[in-house]
Design a protein around this motif. Structure first.
Motif, mmCIF file in Angstrom:
data_model
loop_
_atom_site.group_PDB
_atom_site.id
_atom_site.type_symbol
_atom_site.label_atom_id
_atom_site.label_comp_id
_atom_site.label_asym_id
_atom_site.label_seq_id
_atom_site.Cartn_x
_atom_site.Cartn_y
_atom_site.Cartn_z
ATOM 1 N N SER A 273 -11.328 49.436 35.032
ATOM 2 C CA SER A 273 -9.976 48.878 35.036
ATOM 3 C C SER A 273 -9.875 47.696 35.983
ATOM 4 C CB SER A 273 -8.954 49.956 35.415
ATOM 5 O OG SER A 273 -9.211 50.458 36.705
ATOM 6 N N GLU B 183 -11.663 44.693 34.268
ATOM 7 C CA GLU B 183 -10.842 44.189 33.167
ATOM 8 C C GLU B 183 -9.624 43.435 33.688
ATOM 9 O OE1 GLU B 183 -11.736 44.167 30.091
ATOM 10 O OE2 GLU B 183 -13.526 45.368 30.453
ATOM 11 N N TYR B 184 -9.019 43.951 34.751
ATOM 12 C CA TYR B 184 -7.836 43.303 35.306
ATOM 13 C C TYR B 184 -8.189 41.931 35.879
ATOM 14 C CZ TYR B 184 -3.294 42.940 37.638
ATOM 15 O OH TYR B 184 -2.047 42.528 38.035
ATOM 16 N N CYS B 185 -9.332 41.845 36.584
ATOM 17 C CA CYS B 185 -9.760 40.557 37.138
ATOM 18 C C CYS B 185 -10.074 39.559 36.026
ATOM 19 C CB CYS B 185 -10.988 40.755 38.036
ATOM 20 S SG CYS B 185 -10.626 41.521 39.626
ATOM 21 N N LYS C 201 -8.808 39.569 33.051
ATOM 22 C CA LYS C 201 -7.537 39.213 32.430
ATOM 23 C C LYS C 201 -6.811 38.146 33.228
ATOM 24 C CE LYS C 201 -3.107 41.331 31.122
ATOM 25 N NZ LYS C 201 -2.321 42.599 31.105
ATOM 26 N N LEU C 202 -6.874 38.262 34.568
ATOM 27 C CA LEU C 202 -6.200 37.292 35.429
ATOM 28 C C LEU C 202 -7.032 36.038 35.676
ATOM 29 C CD1 LEU C 202 -4.661 39.604 38.196
ATOM 30 C CD2 LEU C 202 -3.518 38.634 36.210
ATOM 31 N N SER D 246 -8.845 48.217 22.799
ATOM 32 C CA SER D 246 -7.796 49.164 23.172
ATOM 33 C C SER D 246 -7.098 49.721 21.937
ATOM 34 C CB SER D 246 -6.774 48.480 24.084
ATOM 35 O OG SER D 246 -5.743 49.372 24.427
#
Length: 683
Positions: free
Chosen positions: A116, A119-121, A123-124, A631
């Motif tokens: 997570s 993926e978050y990094c 995404k940003l 997802s």
């Protein structure tokens, strides 16, 4: 310090709880000469975990900031909590940073929470380095951990060093690009010849790094095809470009606890991570022009900054942590808060080292610092130069996922509790406290059980308010499934003026919560008393006959009754209506109803089967399942009573990756065997 934006790196240190983030920050600060010796989490002596609650839990719960200077570069470190319950802190920290270091243990598997974070990094668009920690342990699994990472992120990983292992422990490393080897010593890394048994591995790594560099730069790709290789400088340039775009994730290894591999990590942060002025896509809205503009990191441009965190310090009072995006902020300046449309005068400015705040005269573009005692400024607010009016996009915070009933130990403390929580809300946007109309309970909602526990302890330590947290009541309802008639007669005579009220009421199911009807003929019940009958019935709706839950879905029709010329009154007819209600509902096949919610779960495909099976076990009915990329979104209807702790359970099922929302739909009958337990429990 005369630091420019080219000499600033803003780096978040992230990873799951217990992987060694805070210890790694401690080692970096020690190597940078900011502390004389490394503190320990067990002793509560680290720079980053300074809060008493953190020391007691031995767990990071707040984003902490500190800085060091390494080879002429200022590195702002943000130690972000790794536990799921403090996801809001992670959002704040990453909003201020230009890059991140993900710390994972050398356990041969992809740790919980790592996916997570990555993926978050991505995404940003945050450049990322992975640091495999714990290489001092006897059973450290570098190769297995690297393999697990490659399976998940094939084509992105770029190991830039090869650990030298002796007796199961990392004693040094080989830098593939430099073609040099180093051994750890008390004086720091010392160069040694590349071990013969690692030469072939180094050459394989060099080839892999060249390919990764070429794939991220078209000019280098042509050069690689023409010449079959790239120079060291070209490889570094290509890797650096790939890191900036998210196409390459370098992997390193070491031991934060033993301070091994940390100096190398600092070198690579300086070499590879983007400088503050290389930041991309710092978008803001020009309020006057009503258009989105890019805020470039110019030191001589008009000032623009965003508050990414707010804390309350017992000595300094309110402190706003700020990221300077453009221009300079100096003590004594007057700036404009575009969110509150007010002017703020800047008093003292600080750079941070954990709980210590060091006074400075100014902060420049790209830097991170703090300002105290601003009156109208909070997290997410934009501060800008007078004469400008821009706003940065707000940091997105997760919605509360778990609710517990909260009750003060001492009666009369409710108002103080609300005031305390509201003050704490200025620091933490991920929780709420409210009184629920359907149950009458005060409910504290946040990210998880640990989060709510920490909030309760913080309320006690700051404001002296003791509270108890319990499972919230489920707002069950009662209704009827048959038609019945009932008679209510209230008659009292105790000398003098008496009381007399008599009504006959028919009860039947209906779609609305409550409907009152009047079929009285011949004046059996005078018109002036009919509203009293309705009022008496409505007052009874709050407590049903099964377990005293509110009653819904009932139509009550007054069809007959009688009165006394002297003794009848509104109060007497209200009392008669209450008697009729109790008898009538009891004889109309009363049943228990439970709230049904729409559950929407977003989950990676590999966990889909487990999630759907779990929903079925919770008496859920899956209505829809749709995939988008990796997802899948599952939509189901589930009884609220079955998902009171779903935030915790879903994390366990999906290794922290699943997200969910709920929305009330309707009430449905509780299955008889469950209804029996609920009624018994309530009585």
């Amino acid at each position: 310090m005369n630091i420019t934006s080219k000499e600033i790196r803003n780096v978040a240190v992230i990873g799951h709880s217990g992987e060694g983030k805070t210890t790694l920050c401690e080692a970096m600060l020690f190597n940078g000469g900011m502390i004389d010796r490394m503190g320990k989490i067990e002793d509560g002596t680290t720079v980053m975990d300074f809060d008493e609650l953190e020391k007691g839990k031995k767990l990071s719960v707040n984003t902490s900031v500190a800085y060091l200077v390494w080879k002429g570069v200022k590195i702002n470190l943000l130690d972000l909590p790794g536990f799921y319950d403090f996801e809001g802190e992670r959002h704040e920290g990453l909003a201020a940073c230009g890059a991140a270091v993900l710390v994972i243990g050398a356990n041969g598997v992809l740790p919980i929470g790592a996916e997570s974070v990555v993926e978050y990094c991505l995404k940003l668009g945050k450049p990322l380095i992975i640091f495999i920690n714990g290489m001092d342990k006897a059973n450290a699994e570098y190769a297995g951990t690297l393999t697990a990472l490659k399976e998940k992120y094939a084509g992105k990983l770029a190991p830039i060093q090869l650990p030298i292992i002796s007796d199961g422990k990392m004693t040094g490393y080989v830098n593939a690009i430099q073609e040099k080897a180093y051994k750890f010593s008390t004086q720091g890394p010392q160069e040694i010849p590349v071990p013969a048994d690692l030469t072939s591995y180094m050459e394989e790594m060099q080839s892999s790094l060249m390919e990764a560099a070429a794939e991220n730069d078209e000019i280098l790709l042509d050069k690689y095809f023409d010449e079959g290789k790239l120079s060291k400088d070209d490889t570094v340039h290509g890797i650096r470009k790939g890191i900036a775009t998210g196409g390459v994730i370098p992997v390193m290894a070491g031991s934060a606890l033993q301070n091994r591999g940390v100096i190398n990590l600092l070198d690579e942060i300086v070499r590879y991570m983007p400088t503050a002025n290389e930041r991309k896509n710092s978008l803001a809205t020009d309020i006057a022009a009503d258009e989105v503009i890019n805020i470039s990191c110019e030191e001589d441009g008009p000032f623009a900054a965003q508050v990414f965190k707010t804390v309350y310090d017992s000595y300094s009072g309110k402190m706003n942590y700020i990221k300077i995006f453009r221009g300079k902020l100096k003590s004594g300046m007057t700036v404009y808060n575009s969110n509150t449309e007010t002017e703020e005068r800047i008093g003292q400015l600080f750079v941070l080292k954990g709980k210590k705040a060091e006074l400075v005269n100014e902060l420049t573009a790209g830097d991170i610092g703090a300002v105290n005692k601003l009156t109208s400024t909070d997290t997410n607010h934009t501060l800008c130069a007078l004469g400008t009016n821009i706003q940065f996009d707000p940091i997105r915070f997760p919605r509360p996922a778990l609710s517990l009933a909260v009750k003060t130990v001492n009666k009369g403390d409710e108002d103080k509790m609300f005031a305390g929580f509201n003050k704490m809300r200025e620091e933490d946007y991920t929780f709420t406290v409210e009184k629920r109309a359907d149950t009458g309970e005060l409910v504290l909602s946040g990210q998880g059980e640990v989060h709510l526990e920490i909030l309760a302890k913080k309320l006690k330590s700051r404001y002296g308010i003791d509270v108890v947290l319990t499972d919230p009541a489920i707002p069950y309802r009662e209704t009827i499934r048959a038609v019945s008639t009932a008679e209510g007669k209230h008659k009292k005579q105790s000398g003098g003026h008496g009381q007399y009220g008599h009504c006959k009421v028919r009860f039947e199911p209906c779609e609305d919560d409550f409907v009152f009807g009047d079929e009285v003929v011949g004046g059996a019940v005078p018109k002036q008393y009919i509203p009293a009958v309705e009022k008496g019935l409505r007052e009874c709706l709050s407590k049903g006959v099964l377990a005293e839950y509110p009653v819904i879905g009932v139509k009550a029709v007054l069809y007959d009754g009688s009165y006394h010329d002297v003794d009848s009154s509104e109060m007497a007819f209200k009392a008669a209506a209450a008697l009729a209600f109790k008898e009538g509902i009891k004889n109309a096949k009363p049943i228990l109803l439970e709230p049904i919610v729409k559950l929407k779960v977003a989950v990676a495909g590999e966990y889909l089967g487990s999630v759907m099976g779990d929903i079925s076990k919770r008496r859920g009915r899956i209505s829809e399942s749709a995939s988008e990329g990796a997802s899948t979104t599952v939509i189901a209807e589930v009884p609220l009573s079955e998902i009171t702790k779903y935030a915790t359970d879903l994390r366990g099922l999906t290794r922290g990756q699943g997200k969910f929302t709920t929305e009330f739909l309707r009430y449905e009958e509780v299955p008889p065997q469950i209804a029996e337990k609920v009624i018994k429990s309530k009585k």
